[in-house]
Design a protein around this motif. Structure first.
Motif, PDB file in Angstrom:
ATOM      1  N   HIS A 121       0.777  -1.828   0.312  1.00 13.26           N
ATOM      2  CA  HIS A 121       0.500  -0.161   0.298  1.00 13.26           C
ATOM      3  C   HIS A 121       1.132   0.903   0.496  1.00 13.26           C
ATOM      4  O   HIS A 121       0.767   1.773  -0.470  1.00 13.26           O
ATOM      5  CB  HIS A 121      -1.154  -0.222   1.030  1.00 13.26           C
ATOM      6  CG  HIS A 121      -1.545   1.578   1.582  1.00 13.26           C
ATOM      7  ND1 HIS A 121      -2.671   1.488   0.750  1.00 13.26           N
ATOM      8  CD2 HIS A 121      -1.535   2.375   2.265  1.00 13.26           C
ATOM      9  CE1 HIS A 121      -2.937   2.321   0.949  1.00 13.26           C
ATOM     10  NE2 HIS A 121      -2.537   2.937   1.877  1.00 13.26           N
ATOM     11  N   THR A 122       1.624   1.140   0.877  1.00 12.84           N
ATOM     12  CA  THR A 122       2.604   2.365   1.226  1.00 12.84           C
ATOM     13  C   THR A 122       3.354   3.154  -0.574  1.00 12.84           C
ATOM     14  O   THR A 122       3.485   4.035  -0.840  1.00 12.84           O
ATOM     15  CB  THR A 122       3.649   1.922   1.845  1.00 12.84           C
ATOM     16  OG1 THR A 122       2.843   2.350   3.654  1.00 12.84           O
ATOM     17  CG2 THR A 122       4.659   4.000   2.797  1.00 12.84           C
ATOM     18  N   LEU A 123       3.882   1.603  -0.472  1.00 10.93           N
ATOM     19  CA  LEU A 123       4.717   2.511  -2.293  1.00 10.93           C
ATOM     20  C   LEU A 123       3.583   2.543  -3.146  1.00 10.93           C
ATOM     21  O   LEU A 123       4.241   3.138  -4.077  1.00 10.93           O
ATOM     22  CB  LEU A 123       5.833   0.057  -2.091  1.00 10.93           C
ATOM     23  CG  LEU A 123       6.638   0.879  -3.359  1.00 10.93           C
ATOM     24  CD1 LEU A 123       7.821   2.210  -3.731  1.00 10.93           C
ATOM     25  CD2 LEU A 123       7.183  -0.430  -3.680  1.00 10.93           C
ATOM     26  N   ARG A 124       2.583   1.669  -3.122  1.00  8.46           N
ATOM     27  CA  ARG A 124       1.759   1.814  -4.045  1.00  8.46           C
ATOM     28  C   ARG A 124       1.474   3.443  -4.559  1.00  8.46           C
ATOM     29  O   ARG A 124       1.871   3.731  -4.929  1.00  8.46           O
ATOM     30  CB  ARG A 124       0.384   1.136  -4.757  1.00  8.46           C
ATOM     31  CG  ARG A 124      -0.813   1.329  -5.293  1.00  8.46           C
ATOM     32  CD  ARG A 124      -1.178   0.365  -5.253  1.00  8.46           C
ATOM     33  NE  ARG A 124      -0.707  -0.843  -5.910  1.00  8.46           N
ATOM     34  CZ  ARG A 124      -0.723  -2.040  -4.814  1.00  8.46           C
ATOM     35  NH1 ARG A 124      -1.752  -1.903  -3.563  1.00  8.46           N
ATOM     36  NH2 ARG A 124      -0.298  -3.068  -5.742  1.00  8.46           N
TER      37      ARG A 124
ATOM     38  N   THR B  54       2.489   5.897  -7.412  1.00  3.76           N
ATOM     39  CA  THR B  54       1.646   6.342  -8.168  1.00  3.76           C
ATOM     40  C   THR B  54       1.882   7.602  -7.991  1.00  3.76           C
ATOM     41  O   THR B  54       1.070   8.981  -9.236  1.00  3.76           O
ATOM     42  CB  THR B  54      -0.119   5.882  -7.639  1.00  3.76           C
ATOM     43  OG1 THR B  54      -0.012   6.354  -6.526  1.00  3.76           O
ATOM     44  CG2 THR B  54       0.076   4.301  -8.629  1.00  3.76           C
ATOM     45  N   ALA B  55       1.928   8.340  -6.504  1.00  2.00           N
ATOM     46  CA  ALA B  55       1.728   9.993  -6.538  1.00  2.00           C
ATOM     47  C   ALA B  55       3.178  10.831  -7.297  1.00  2.00           C
ATOM     48  O   ALA B  55       3.175  11.967  -8.201  1.00  2.00           O
ATOM     49  CB  ALA B  55       2.462  10.304  -5.533  1.00  2.00           C
TER      50      ALA B  55
ATOM     51  N   GLY C 233      13.155  -1.579  -1.987  1.00  2.00           N
ATOM     52  CA  GLY C 233      12.067  -0.413  -2.249  1.00  2.00           C
ATOM     53  C   GLY C 233      12.462   0.493  -2.753  1.00  2.00           C
ATOM     54  O   GLY C 233      11.222   1.673  -3.457  1.00  2.00           O
ATOM     55  N   LYS C 234      13.419   1.137  -3.476  1.00  2.00           N
ATOM     56  CA  LYS C 234      13.452   2.369  -3.787  1.00  2.00           C
ATOM     57  C   LYS C 234      13.243   1.738  -5.605  1.00  2.00           C
ATOM     58  O   LYS C 234      13.388   1.449  -6.210  1.00  2.00           O
ATOM     59  CB  LYS C 234      14.872   2.641  -3.884  1.00  2.00           C
ATOM     60  CG  LYS C 234      15.408   3.113  -2.707  1.00  2.00           C
ATOM     61  CD  LYS C 234      17.195   4.357  -2.807  1.00  2.00           C
ATOM     62  CE  LYS C 234      17.232   4.317  -1.614  1.00  2.00           C
ATOM     63  NZ  LYS C 234      18.212   4.408  -1.583  1.00  2.00           N
TER      64      LYS C 234
END
Length: 455
Positions: A249-252, A256-257, A283-284
């Motif tokens: 959820h956080t990475l999405r 997208t932002a 995670g980058k």
């Protein structure tokens, strides 16, 4: 709304656009080469006009003939689809000069984002993360050697004006650099008429994640989620899915932002895709490029978001606001697309044109779609891309989507030409793919060697 649009393309994407236009009450003009006289898009459009011989440069890339066809038929706009002239800023500019609406971004934005070096510079200004690499065009092997030493191996060589996997080489060390640079540059010059290159540090292993964005002339920009396009062969996508199992959820939210920020920075209008490389270990994610057109894999996004991207393209080009706001967009279930090509996977994926003597396309049930321009008796010409269909499925979850795709591929039957249907069936059934455990190296380094052993 437009009264009539011309579709400057062929095959399944031309059929897709004709169907969307008809549902909007918009008349359509198909163009065709002499080799496509009996193609499905010619039969489905309200009008059709021949723009030249079989060779693409004399027909589907012939700007003068296409624009003349638009004028002759009274078309108010041109939809370029994907490939051919879809990312050609000269063509978009000619449309503007002739007061014909190009269904896509402006020529200025295409120049800004279509050239990978310009796009990279703009993304740095926008605060979107980019991979370490060259600051501008690289023209000589001496420059390439120096830059590669500074950023470190392995690296990727990319054609500045590239697309479709052309002009790209992976380089692991200095010994490989000079021959790889010369080969990539020659390929880029032949494909795009531009031998300018640039260099990036290779993010490996990586996931190829792309975000679908839509923008209108009123300044609204939204995203429709991400697609995972990591299953590739020779930098060409083979299978795509949405959402990506590699993203939480956080990475999405972050990725997208970043895509929306990128599109807003260049005042983007119409449909586009921001492509990223994701380093799963850290995670980058890093900006890779922007595609200033509708993508082959857009149907998976349509399934999970419920938004018809091609209709939005036509509405936005007409001056309308986007029909949805970001807060209206909800995502449901999981979607997968398999590209079906007339090719022989057992013979190095050699194209397999010919006459289709019998055809059965999978059907039945909720959440299954086949986009194709094939029909029984149709002769696939040898002059164009080998993709003949796309099978797209949607399920409540990824497992259901995988099972539905397996069922659909088992039903898919084409006689008269060789296709990659069995190859796709094995791929979608592979334990690594079923588990979502793959990256951009998987298909070429893991799956294909095992697949080819089976002979």
């Amino acid at each position: 709304m437009f009264n009539k649009i011309l579709i400057a393309n062929r095959g399944e994407i031309a059929v897709r656009i004709i169907r969307a236009a008809r549902e909007l009450g918009v008349g359509t003009v198909a163009i065709y080469s002499t080799a496509d006289r009996d193609a499905l898009h010619v039969h489905l459009a309200d009008e059709a006009i021949c723009v030249g011989p079989a060779r693409s440069t004399e027909s589907y890339l012939n700007m003068n003939n296409i624009l003349s066809a638009a004028v002759a038929t009274g078309a108010q706009a041109i939809h370029p689809g994907f490939g051919f002239l879809s990312e050609n800023s000269k063509f978009a500019r000619l449309c503007e000069e002739m007061n014909i609406k190009f269904i896509g971004p402006s020529a200025k934005v295409m120049d800004m984002m279509g050239d990978k070096i310009n796009a990279r510079a703009e993304m740095i200004k926008a605060g979107v993360p980019v991979t370490p690499g060259s600051e501008g065009e690289v023209h000589t092997t001496d420059e390439a050697v120096k830059i590669a030493e500074e950023i470190g191996y392995p690296i990727m060589l990319k054609a500045s004006a590239g697309g479709g996997g052309k002009g790209i080489r992976k380089v692991n060390n200095v010994e490989e650099l000079v021959p790889a640079f010369e080969a990539a540059q020659a390929e880029a010059q032949a494909a795009f008429g531009n031998g300018a290159m640039f260099i990036e540090r290779m993010i490996f292993p990586a996931r190829h994640i792309e975000v679908q964005i839509l923008g209108d002339s009123q300044g609204n920009v939204i995203h429709l989620g991400e697609r995972d396009c990591s299953l590739q062969r020779n930098n060409q996508k083979v299978l795509e899915e949405s959402p990506s199992v590699a993203i939480g959820h956080t990475l999405r939210h972050e990725i997208t932002a970043a895509a929306v920020k990128a599109a807003q920075h260049v005042s983007y209008e119409n449909a586009g895709t921001i492509e990223f490389l994701l380093d799963e270990s850290s995670g980058k994610f890093y900006f890779m490029e922007m595609n200033t057109r509708v993508q082959v894999e857009h149907p998976v996004t349509e399934f999970v978001s419920g938004v018809d991207i091609v209709k939005e393209q036509i509405r936005v080009a007409n001056g309308n606001e986007l029909s949805v706001k970001q807060e209206d967009v909800t995502f449901s279930g999981h979607a997968i697309e398999c590209r079906i090509n007339a090719e022989n996977p057992k013979f190095n994926f050699a194209p397999s044109p010919g006459k289709i003597t019998n055809l059965f396309l999978p059907s039945g049930g909720v959440g299954l779609r086949v986009d194709s321009a094939m029909y029984s008796g149709y002769s696939i010409p040898p002059y164009y891309d080998s993709m003949i269909a796309k099978v797209i499925v949607h399920g409540e979850n990824r497992f259901e989507a995988l099972m539905k795709m397996q069922r659909a591929l088992l039903e898919f039957d084409v006689e008269g030409v060789i296709t990659n249907v069995d190859f796709q069936l094995e791929l979608i059934s592979d334990p690594h793919v079923v588990a979502g455990d793959y990256d951009t190296s998987f298909l070429g380094n893991v799956f294909l060697p095992e697949y080819q052993k089976e002979d």
